[in-house]
Design a protein around this motif. Structure first.
Motif, PDB file in Angstrom:
ATOM      1  N   GLU A   3       0.745  -1.137  -0.019  1.00 18.76           N
ATOM      2  CA  GLU A   3       0.109   0.031  -0.133  1.00 18.76           C
ATOM      3  C   GLU A   3       0.852   1.471   0.003  1.00 18.76           C
ATOM      4  O   GLU A   3       0.696   2.376  -0.597  1.00 18.76           O
ATOM      5  N   GLY A  61      -2.212   0.348  -7.919  1.00 20.17           N
ATOM      6  CA  GLY A  61      -2.909  -0.210  -6.995  1.00 20.17           C
ATOM      7  C   GLY A  61      -2.350  -1.721  -6.933  1.00 20.17           C
ATOM      8  O   GLY A  61      -1.471  -2.146  -7.603  1.00 20.17           O
ATOM      9  N   VAL A 114       2.226   1.651  -3.511  1.00 21.22           N
ATOM     10  CA  VAL A 114       1.077   2.492  -4.597  1.00 21.22           C
ATOM     11  C   VAL A 114       1.162   4.134  -4.272  1.00 21.22           C
ATOM     12  O   VAL A 114       1.207   4.884  -5.015  1.00 21.22           O
TER      13      VAL A 114
END
Length: 99
Positions: free
Chosen positions: A20, A42, A23
């Motif tokens: 995460e 993503g 990203v």
């Protein structure tokens, strides 16, 4: 315009939190690197293992032209990103094309 697509296969030791954060860092390129018209990134959620093939992250960058894409590749923000994420990457697929 010029499109740059990236798929990353990462090591199992690369946690969900790290994915995460990667990203978020990739999305920040739009503010840091000139010539980027659009960006999306993503964590891949494809359920079918035949389709996913072990790839965990996807990025799409749209550039003004091929030269802007080449500039991005050498840009310090991109190089720092590669240095940080590089040890966790098992495989990369990149596709660049004009449109």
């Amino acid at each position: 315009m010029y499109e740059h697509l990236v798929l990353l296969k990462v090591k199992d030791s690369f946690t969900a939190e790290q994915r995460e954060e990667t990203v978020k860092k990739a999305l920040a390129f739009k503010e840091e690197v000139p010539g980027i018209l659009g960006i999306s990134a993503g964590v891949i959620e494809t359920e079918n293992p035949q389709h996913k093939q072990g790839f965990a992250l996807a990025l799409r960058l749209t550039f003004e032209d091929k030269q802007a894409c080449l500039h991005y590749d050498a840009h310090p923000a991109h190089q720092a990103f590669l240095k940080e994420v590089g040890p966790y990457i098992e495989e990369i697929i990149i596709a660049d094309y004009p449109f």
